[in-house]
Structure formats: C-alpha cells, structure tokens
Design a protein around this motif. Structure first.
Motif, PDB file in Angstrom:
ATOM      1  N   GLU A 101      24.565  -9.587  -2.292  1.00  0.00           N
ATOM      2  CA  GLU A 101      24.746  -8.162  -2.574  1.00  0.00           C
ATOM      3  C   GLU A 101      24.466  -7.335  -1.332  1.00  0.00           C
ATOM      4  OE1 GLU A 101      21.116  -6.351  -4.779  1.00  0.00           O
ATOM      5  OE2 GLU A 101      21.213  -8.454  -5.443  1.00  0.00           O
ATOM      6  N   ARG A 102      25.141  -6.197  -1.286  1.00  0.00           N
ATOM      7  CA  ARG A 102      24.888  -5.191  -0.258  1.00  0.00           C
ATOM      8  C   ARG A 102      24.484  -3.911  -0.962  1.00  0.00           C
ATOM      9  NH1 ARG A 102      29.900  -7.460   1.859  1.00  0.00           N
ATOM     10  NH2 ARG A 102      29.488  -8.550   3.824  1.00  0.00           N
ATOM     11  N   SER A 103      23.614  -3.151  -0.348  1.00  0.00           N
ATOM     12  CA  SER A 103      23.157  -1.919  -0.983  1.00  0.00           C
ATOM     13  C   SER A 103      23.295  -0.736  -0.043  1.00  0.00           C
ATOM     14  CB  SER A 103      21.694  -2.050  -1.419  1.00  0.00           C
ATOM     15  OG  SER A 103      20.858  -2.269  -0.299  1.00  0.00           O
ATOM     16  N   GLY A 104      23.421   0.433  -0.632  1.00  0.00           N
ATOM     17  CA  GLY A 104      23.512   1.673   0.119  1.00  0.00           C
ATOM     18  C   GLY A 104      23.358   2.838  -0.837  1.00  0.00           C
ATOM     19  N   SER A 105      23.172   4.022  -0.289  1.00  0.00           N
ATOM     20  CA  SER A 105      23.015   5.212  -1.110  1.00  0.00           C
ATOM     21  C   SER A 105      24.193   6.137  -0.879  1.00  0.00           C
ATOM     22  CB  SER A 105      21.702   5.927  -0.763  1.00  0.00           C
ATOM     23  OG  SER A 105      21.529   7.072  -1.577  1.00  0.00           O
ATOM     24  N   ALA A 106      24.730   6.719  -1.954  1.00  0.00           N
ATOM     25  CA  ALA A 106      25.911   7.565  -1.830  1.00  0.00           C
ATOM     26  C   ALA A 106      25.863   8.707  -2.826  1.00  0.00           C
ATOM     27  CB  ALA A 106      27.182   6.728  -2.044  1.00  0.00           C
ATOM     28  N   GLN A 107      26.686   9.718  -2.572  1.00  0.00           N
ATOM     29  CA  GLN A 107      26.800  10.871  -3.458  1.00  0.00           C
ATOM     30  C   GLN A 107      27.931  10.623  -4.447  1.00  0.00           C
ATOM     31  OE1 GLN A 107      24.617  13.329  -3.103  1.00  0.00           O
ATOM     32  NE2 GLN A 107      25.340  14.560  -4.830  1.00  0.00           N
ATOM     33  N   LEU A 108      27.611  10.738  -5.728  1.00  0.00           N
ATOM     34  CA  LEU A 108      28.608  10.562  -6.786  1.00  0.00           C
ATOM     35  C   LEU A 108      29.001  11.929  -7.320  1.00  0.00           C
ATOM     36  CD1 LEU A 108      26.827   7.713  -8.805  1.00  0.00           C
ATOM     37  CD2 LEU A 108      28.179   7.507  -6.723  1.00  0.00           C
ATOM     38  N   ARG A 109      30.284  12.076  -7.656  1.00  0.00           N
ATOM     39  CA  ARG A 109      30.735  13.359  -8.199  1.00  0.00           C
ATOM     40  C   ARG A 109      31.821  13.122  -9.237  1.00  0.00           C
ATOM     41  NH1 ARG A 109      32.204  18.038  -4.085  1.00  0.00           N
ATOM     42  NH2 ARG A 109      29.925  17.911  -3.919  1.00  0.00           N
ATOM     43  N   TYR A 110      31.651  13.791 -10.363  1.00  0.00           N
ATOM     44  CA  TYR A 110      32.697  13.808 -11.385  1.00  0.00           C
ATOM     45  C   TYR A 110      32.777  15.229 -11.927  1.00  0.00           C
ATOM     46  CZ  TYR A 110      35.275  13.123 -15.687  1.00  0.00           C
ATOM     47  OH  TYR A 110      36.214  13.233 -16.697  1.00  0.00           O
ATOM     48  N   GLY A 155      25.594   2.099 -14.139  1.00  0.00           N
ATOM     49  CA  GLY A 155      24.373   1.867 -14.894  1.00  0.00           C
ATOM     50  C   GLY A 155      24.287   2.860 -16.043  1.00  0.00           C
ATOM     51  N   ALA A 156      23.471   2.524 -17.055  1.00  0.00           N
ATOM     52  CA  ALA A 156      23.416   3.349 -18.268  1.00  0.00           C
ATOM     53  C   ALA A 156      22.944   4.775 -17.986  1.00  0.00           C
ATOM     54  CB  ALA A 156      22.498   2.676 -19.298  1.00  0.00           C
ATOM     55  N   ASN A 157      21.913   4.934 -17.147  1.00  0.00           N
ATOM     56  CA  ASN A 157      21.399   6.275 -16.851  1.00  0.00           C
ATOM     57  C   ASN A 157      22.404   7.107 -16.064  1.00  0.00           C
ATOM     58  OD1 ASN A 157      19.007   5.725 -18.148  1.00  0.00           O
ATOM     59  ND2 ASN A 157      17.881   5.223 -16.288  1.00  0.00           N
ATOM     60  N   VAL A 158      23.089   6.478 -15.113  1.00  0.00           N
ATOM     61  CA  VAL A 158      24.088   7.185 -14.318  1.00  0.00           C
ATOM     62  C   VAL A 158      25.220   7.666 -15.213  1.00  0.00           C
ATOM     63  CG1 VAL A 158      25.773   6.947 -12.459  1.00  0.00           C
ATOM     64  CG2 VAL A 158      23.512   5.928 -12.221  1.00  0.00           C
ATOM     65  N   ALA A 159      25.649   6.820 -16.141  1.00  0.00           N
ATOM     66  CA  ALA A 159      26.730   7.201 -17.061  1.00  0.00           C
ATOM     67  C   ALA A 159      26.327   8.392 -17.913  1.00  0.00           C
ATOM     68  CB  ALA A 159      27.105   6.013 -17.941  1.00  0.00           C
ATOM     69  N   ARG A 160      25.069   8.404 -18.374  1.00  0.00           N
ATOM     70  CA  ARG A 160      24.609   9.523 -19.209  1.00  0.00           C
ATOM     71  C   ARG A 160      24.540  10.831 -18.416  1.00  0.00           C
ATOM     72  NH1 ARG A 160      21.252   5.752 -22.046  1.00  0.00           N
ATOM     73  NH2 ARG A 160      19.643   5.961 -20.437  1.00  0.00           N
ATOM     74  N   GLN A 161      24.115  10.738 -17.161  1.00  0.00           N
ATOM     75  CA  GLN A 161      23.957  11.958 -16.377  1.00  0.00           C
ATOM     76  C   GLN A 161      25.291  12.542 -15.917  1.00  0.00           C
ATOM     77  OE1 GLN A 161      20.742  11.808 -13.343  1.00  0.00           O
ATOM     78  NE2 GLN A 161      20.128   9.888 -14.282  1.00  0.00           N
ATOM     79  N   LEU A 162      26.244  11.687 -15.572  1.00  0.00           N
ATOM     80  CA  LEU A 162      27.533  12.182 -15.100  1.00  0.00           C
ATOM     81  C   LEU A 162      28.502  12.482 -16.234  1.00  0.00           C
ATOM     82  CD1 LEU A 162      28.188   9.888 -11.997  1.00  0.00           C
ATOM     83  CD2 LEU A 162      27.431  12.267 -12.001  1.00  0.00           C
ATOM     84  N   TYR A 163      28.335  11.770 -17.364  1.00  0.00           N
ATOM     85  CA  TYR A 163      29.253  11.943 -18.495  1.00  0.00           C
ATOM     86  C   TYR A 163      28.455  12.185 -19.779  1.00  0.00           C
ATOM     87  CZ  TYR A 163      32.486   9.670 -15.223  1.00  0.00           C
ATOM     88  OH  TYR A 163      33.250   9.338 -14.134  1.00  0.00           O
ATOM     89  N   PRO A 164      27.719  13.269 -19.865  1.00  0.00           N
ATOM     90  CA  PRO A 164      26.904  13.504 -21.080  1.00  0.00           C
ATOM     91  C   PRO A 164      27.769  13.631 -22.337  1.00  0.00           C
ATOM     92  CG  PRO A 164      27.026  15.488 -19.714  1.00  0.00           C
ATOM     93  CD  PRO A 164      27.639  14.394 -18.913  1.00  0.00           C
TER      94      PRO A 164
END
Length: 400
Positions: A101-110, A155-164
């Motif tokens: 695996e490779r990891s990094g941090s990024a900005q998500l937008r929807y 991930g479950a938390n990301v889905a809830r925050q971006l797509y409530p």
C-alpha cells in the motif's frame, strides 16, 4: 462447631447496633466497589483494544520503512520498500497473501462538501488481508489496477460526511482536483487510530500515476497461513529483505516488522499497567475502611469491657475472647466486601449499558476483592481483639 458458635455470637453482637455496623462497613463497601469497577473497566478496555487489533486482519504481519544507520549514526528516515519487495515476499513459505500500500493525504470535494482525508493506494488483495468488506457497491479488480482506473472506495465516515443521507455510488468525487467514480463503501469497523472508516482507497497504480507520483511503499501487509509460524516467517522475511536491500551484517535493517501478536502483547501490557495503577488508587480506600473497622472495634472493646470480664469469670479463655472479636472484625469486613462486589458489578454493568465503554468484570476480581476483605478484617481486627483478650478479669468486672 466452636467457630460456628463464635460467628453467630459475633453476628448477634453486630446486629444489636445496626447503624454503627453499617457505617463501619461503608468504607469497605466503597473500596471494594471501586476496585471491582476499575478492574471491570480495565478488562473491558483490554478486550476492546484486542478486538480492534484483531479486526485489522487475521494472522497479520506489517512491514514498514525504518531508518538506515551506519556505524551507529542514523542517516534519517528512508523510503526503501518497493513493489518488487512485495512481489518477492509472496514467495515465502507460510505467507497466504501480500498487500502492498501507498498512503498520502488529499483534499476531497463533492459539490459543496469538502474534506481532507488519507488516500491509500491498494491492490485487490488488501481487503482480504485487512479483513475488510464492502457494505455497498464493489471493490477494485485486477483490471482496474492494470488500467489505472480512476475509481475510489470510501470509508464509512467519509461517505457520511460527504454524502449525508445519500448514496455515493456512481457519483464523481474530486480528489486533489481529479475526478474519481465512487464504486463502493466499506463496512464500518469502528473508530480508532488508522481506522479505515476515515480513509479512501484507490488502485495502487492510480495512486502513483495520477495523484502522488510516489514509487515507494508505505506498508506491506502479509497474511500468514498459520499464526504458529510467525517467528519463522519473520526471520525469513528479514533475511530476504536485507539481501534485496544489500545490507551488510553490521548495518541495521532499513525496515521494521510488526506482528499482530506483538501489538496485542504491547497493548495488553499498557492496559494492564493502567488497570493496576487505577486499582492501586482505588485500593487505598480499602485501607481507610480497615482503619475504620479497627477504630470501631476499639470502641466496642471499651464498651463491652464488663461483658468481657463476665465471660472470663464464667470460664472463657483468652483465646475465646480473641477469636470472638477477630471474627467480628472479619464478619464486618467480609459483609462490606460482599456488598461492595455487588455495587461494583452493578456500576460496571450500568456503565456498559448506558455509557460508551465496554466493561468486563473478571472472575478473579470478585475472588480478589473478597480475599482482600478477609485479609483487611484480620489485619485491622487483630489489634483490638488482642487488647480485649489481655484485659484483667477483675479490672474488667469493676469497669463502669
């Protein structure tokens, strides 16, 4: 039979002054309840941590980049793990699956929603190795990896925050300005350090070529065929990677290997230490309770001096007097311990039911609490009991 009669006599004596007996027991009740509740909380924490570590994957080994050194001088953090290392590790005996695996941090937008999150590049084997599953949609395929497909699993938390309140499947999500199609949402695993609920996952090749341009790996996860062979596999793994990295015998490894068993042992030691620390603090109240018992027993000896003289006058021996007052102290302490165990167990159950903390009251905690109660009764009761047994019968009869 003599002990039984002594216990009955002691209980009658205590029952004749219920309020004082209850107040005497109060210190033991509080102390025992605190010890039982703290041990229940500590055991629950240990079990919870163990469950979360095991949920990371069955029979798991993790290889991470370490720090290179020469002649004892650190040269800084290096990025030495490669996809070639991961491919080589697949050939080790006892390894069931390998997931780089490779990891990094990024900005998500929807649309109007945006979030900064960890973006991990994975292969299709990753979910199996880390014991993850897809709650809705699908995961990646080998074809997605080969074609550098711009697809993402949330991930479950990301889905809830971006797509409530909405399904993210099929939508276009911006990751650092690049459009990705959401194909799946992972099953929730629970909060914690490095929880997959807070991350997003893309194919390994896409992570490198589209998002970060990162050639090195951040972690290589290995699923073992059997946990019993972990030490053998670790030894072979270290030997193989040292050969691949061309490290001399006097050089430290530029990688580190962590096993699930090692993580469990480390976290068990940490939670055990905290439990013992909190239990020791709670046990101080048991000593306070013991001092209370000794104080009341000394008062009782003084109040019953004439009674002691009468008993000695009709044939009671010093050992009988000693035994009676010692049994009284033990009965008070043990009764307080029993009540405290019930109170502590009830507190642990209520905390587990109405709070967000799992508690498990171990069987040894009950035996330990009752055993300590008896010990405190003997320790703090022997002084007043000896004082009562050493009274002069004549002086005792004359006491007013």
């Amino acid at each position: 039979m003599l002990i039984k009669e002594t216990a009955k006599s002691a209980w009658r004596s205590l029952a004749s002054n219920r309020l004082r007996t209850l107040l005497t027991m109060l210190g033991m009740i509080i102390g025992t309840a605190a010890v039982v509740a703290v041990l229940g909380i500590g055991e629950g924490a240990r079990s919870s941590v163990e469950g979360r570590i095991r949920s990371l994957g069955a029979n798991l080994l993790m290889v991470r980049p370490g720090s290179a050194s020469a002649s004892g001088v650190r040269s800084g953090t290096v990025k030495t793990l490669t996809e070639g290392d991961a491919e080589a590790l697949k050939g080790l005996a006892g390894v069931a699956a390998v997931a780089p695996e490779r990891s990094g941090s990024a900005q998500l937008r929807y649309m109007a929603s945006n979030l900064n999150a960890s973006v991990t590049g994975i292969t299709p084997a990753y979910l199996e190795v880390r014991s993850l599953s897809v709650a809705s949609g699908v995961s990646f395929s080998d074809l997605d990896e080969q074609q550098r497909a711009r697809v993402v699993v949330l991930g479950a938390n990301v889905a809830r925050q971006l797509y409530p309140g909405a399904s993210p499947l099929g939508t276009r999500l911006q990751i650092n300005g690049n459009a990705f199609r959401v194909v799946g949402v992972l099953t929730e695993k629970g909060s914690g350090m490095g929880s997959p609920d807070d991350g997003v996952f893309v194919p390994m090749s896409t992570h490198r070529s589209v998002l970060f341009g990162q050639d090195h790996l951040s972690t290589i996860s290995l699923q073992l065929a059997s946990e019993d062979r972990s030490e053998v596999v670790i030894a072979q793994l270290e030997q193989l990677l040292r050969l691949r990295h061309r490290l001399r015998a006097d050089q430290a490894s530029d990688f580190e290997v962590r096993s699930q068993a090692e993580m469990l042992a480390t976290m068990g030691q940490i939670t055990g230490t905290f439990t013992m620390l909190l239990g020791s603090v709670a046990a101080v109240s048991l000593i306070v309770g013991g001092i209370g018992i000794m104080n009341i027993m000394l008062v009782s000896v003084r109040e019953r001096t004439r009674e002691i003289g009468v008993r000695m006058a009709v044939g009671a021996r010093r050992g009988d007097i000693l035994r009676q007052f010692l049994v009284e102290a033990v009965v008070v302490s043990l009764a307080g311990g029993v009540a405290g165990v019930g109170l502590g167990y009830g507190a642990a159950v209520l905390l587990s039911r109405f709070g967000e903390w799992a508690t498990i009251v171990p069987t040894y905690a009950v035996g330990l609490a009752l055993g300590v109660s008896i010990l405190i009764g003997i320790t703090f009761g022997v002084g007043p009991a000896r004082r009562a047994s050493r009274l002069d019968p004549v002086e005792a009869l004359r006491f007013e």
